[in-house]
Design an enzyme around this catalytic site. Structure first.
Site, short mmCIF file in Angstrom:
data_model
loop_
_atom_site.label_atom_id
_atom_site.label_comp_id
_atom_site.label_asym_id
_atom_site.label_seq_id
_atom_site.Cartn_x
_atom_site.Cartn_y
_atom_site.Cartn_z
N SER A 106 0.86 -1.20 0.00
CA SER A 106 0.00 0.00 0.00
C SER A 106 0.89 1.23 0.00
O SER A 106 2.06 1.16 0.39
CB SER A 106 -0.85 0.00 1.27
OG SER A 106 -1.51 1.24 1.44
N TYR A 148 -2.30 -1.21 10.63
CA TYR A 148 -2.42 -1.52 9.20
C TYR A 148 -1.20 -1.02 8.42
O TYR A 148 -0.60 -1.77 7.65
CB TYR A 148 -3.70 -0.90 8.64
CG TYR A 148 -3.82 -1.08 7.14
CD1 TYR A 148 -4.09 -2.33 6.59
CD2 TYR A 148 -3.60 -0.02 6.27
CE1 TYR A 148 -4.16 -2.51 5.22
CE2 TYR A 148 -3.67 -0.18 4.89
CZ TYR A 148 -3.95 -1.43 4.37
OH TYR A 148 -4.00 -1.61 3.02
N1 LIG Z 1 -8.69 -0.44 -1.42
C1 LIG Z 1 -7.69 0.31 -1.03
O1 LIG Z 1 -7.84 1.55 -0.90
C2 LIG Z 1 -6.33 -0.29 -0.81
C3 LIG Z 1 -5.22 0.54 -0.80
C4 LIG Z 1 -3.95 -0.01 -0.59
C5 LIG Z 1 -3.81 -1.37 -0.42
N2 LIG Z 1 -4.92 -2.18 -0.42
C6 LIG Z 1 -4.70 -3.62 -0.21
O2 LIG Z 1 -5.28 -4.31 -1.28
C7 LIG Z 1 -5.56 -5.66 -0.89
C8 LIG Z 1 -6.95 -6.04 -1.38
O3 LIG Z 1 -7.91 -5.23 -0.72
P1 LIG Z 1 -9.16 -4.58 -1.46
O4 LIG Z 1 -8.93 -3.13 -1.53
O5 LIG Z 1 -9.46 -5.31 -2.71
O6 LIG Z 1 -10.27 -4.80 -0.33
P2 LIG Z 1 -11.54 -5.77 -0.28
O7 LIG Z 1 -12.46 -5.47 -1.39
O8 LIG Z 1 -12.06 -5.65 1.11
O9 LIG Z 1 -10.91 -7.23 -0.49
C9 LIG Z 1 -10.17 -7.87 0.51
C10 LIG Z 1 -10.01 -9.33 0.16
O10 LIG Z 1 -9.26 -9.97 1.21
C11 LIG Z 1 -9.98 -11.10 1.66
N3 LIG Z 1 -9.78 -11.33 3.09
C12 LIG Z 1 -9.95 -10.44 4.10
N4 LIG Z 1 -9.78 -11.06 5.28
C13 LIG Z 1 -9.52 -12.36 5.00
C14 LIG Z 1 -9.29 -13.51 5.80
N5 LIG Z 1 -9.34 -13.46 7.15
N6 LIG Z 1 -9.04 -14.69 5.19
C15 LIG Z 1 -9.03 -14.76 3.85
N7 LIG Z 1 -9.26 -13.72 3.02
C16 LIG Z 1 -9.50 -12.53 3.60
C17 LIG Z 1 -11.45 -10.78 1.38
O11 LIG Z 1 -12.20 -11.98 1.20
P3 LIG Z 1 -13.31 -12.56 2.20
O12 LIG Z 1 -13.91 -11.42 2.94
O13 LIG Z 1 -14.25 -13.27 1.30
O14 LIG Z 1 -12.53 -13.49 3.08
C18 LIG Z 1 -11.36 -10.03 0.07
O15 LIG Z 1 -11.37 -10.92 -1.01
C19 LIG Z 1 -5.41 -5.68 0.63
O16 LIG Z 1 -4.19 -6.29 0.97
C20 LIG Z 1 -5.38 -4.21 1.01
O17 LIG Z 1 -4.63 -3.98 2.18
C21 LIG Z 1 -6.18 -1.67 -0.62
#
Ligand SMILES: NC(=O)c1ccc[n+]([C@@H]2O[C@H](COP(=O)([O-])OP(=O)(O)OC[C@H]3O[C@@H](n4cnc5c(N)ncnc54)[C@H](OP(=O)(O)O)[C@@H]3O)[C@@H](O)[C@H]2O)c1
Length: 261
Positions: free
Chosen positions: A143, A156
């Site tokens: 991130s 985080y």
């Molecule tokens: N969106 C942003 O602004 C942003 C910015 C920087 C970095 N990121 C990073 O991008 C990555 C993806 O996040 P996203 O933005 O796509 O958010 P998201 O839509 O909330 O997706 C998160 C994914 O992680 C899975 N997950 C969460 N907890 C889990 C657990 N205990 N076991 C297995 N799977 C789990 C969720 O699946 P289930 O709930 O079905 O388990 C979901 O598929 C993350 O690492 C996040 O830190 C996001």
């Protein structure tokens, strides 16, 4: 991305957001997929969709990465199915917004397990066969929060700092074995992340589409980069902050992120 046609990729956190987009784009290029997350219904929907549209093979494995045993179970599943994983996409992760002392300890510990420990564990399991084959790719979703402390999402940001340093260090270690490792650093991106983290809407800056972030990550991985920041605005913000004293940057972040008292 043509290089992954007919190969197998494992995508964690494929049920939503960036992980879903990564899986779709890999499938569009003919990559077979092992999809994992907790929500099996979502994984099944994605698997059905890409199988129909792109004629790739898919396997789904529901797992909760907050359980320390989950990485081993995922690894055994791919071995039992005889699937050589050429690409490991460590994408699953979540945040928790608020004053550290007020966030439930178990939620923070689960976050460290999912964002950090499971990334180390999965990488440790899937790397050796890649080294043996002298071919493999590992994408770790970090991130822009990885580059400085961020009060009120302190845990985080620290997990993402770990992911970034881990990916960059490992990239140099394994390059000579033909294995590429890259940290993808998105800024604010359209997904369920903010809802899950409980971040208030006023903190949402210009969000990038998750499809764009996924494309940037896969292209950087294919190009052999050890890290990539998605978006020029995010890049400028990260690089600009390096010029300012760290304490000042942290104070400004604290002012931006402070919950209403
Ligand atoms: N969106 C942003 O602004 C942003 C910015 C920087 C970095 N990121 C990073 O991008 C990555 C993806 O996040 P996203 O933005 O796509 O958010 P998201 O839509 O909330 O997706 C998160 C994914 O992680 C899975 N997950 C969460 N907890 C889990 C657990 N205990 N076991 C297995 N799977 C789990 C969720 O699946 P289930 O709930 O079905 O388990 C979901 O598929 C993350 O690492 C996040 O830190 C996001």
């Amino acid at each position: 991305m043509e290089r992954w046609r007919g190969k197998w990729a494992l995508v964690t956190g494929a049920s939503s957001g960036i992980g879903w987009a990564l899986a779709e784009q890999l499938a569009a290029q003919g990559t077979n997929l092992v999809l994992t997350a907790r929500r099996a219904d979502r994984l099944a929907r994605l698997a059905d969709d890409v199988t129909t549209r792109y004629k790739v093979q898919t396997q789904i494995f529901a797992a909760d990465l907050a359980r320390p045993q989950a990485p081993g179970e995922i690894f055994r599943f791919t071995n039992q199915k005889g699937l050589p994983i050429e690409l490991l996409i460590n994408n699953a992760g979540f945040g928790a917004y608020g004053e550290f002392r007020k966030i439930e300890a178990q939620r923070l510990l689960d976050m460290v397990q999912v964002n950090v420990a499971s990334v180390v564990h999965l990488t440790h399991l899937f790397l050796p066969p890649m080294v043996e084959r002298r071919s493999g790719y590992i994408l770790i979703v970090a991130s822009t929060a990885a580059f400085q402390p961020v009060p009120y999402i302190s845990t985080y940001a620290a997990t993402k700092g770990f992911d970034l340093l881990f990916a960059e260090g490992l990239a140099e270690e394994v390059r000579r074995y033909g294995v590429r490792v890259c940290a993808l650093c998105p800024g604010s991106t359209v997904s369920e992340f903010n809802e899950v983290a409980g971040q208030p809407a006023h903190l949402l800056r210009a969000q990038e589409p998750n499809e764009k972030v996924a494309r940037v990550g896969l292209e950087a991985l294919a190009a052999g980069k050890s890290r990539v920041i998605s978006g020029t605005r995010n890049w400028l913000s990260v690089e600009g902050q390096r010029l300012a004293p760290r304490r000042l940057v942290t104070r400004v972040a604290a002012r931006m992120f402070m919950p209403p008292q």
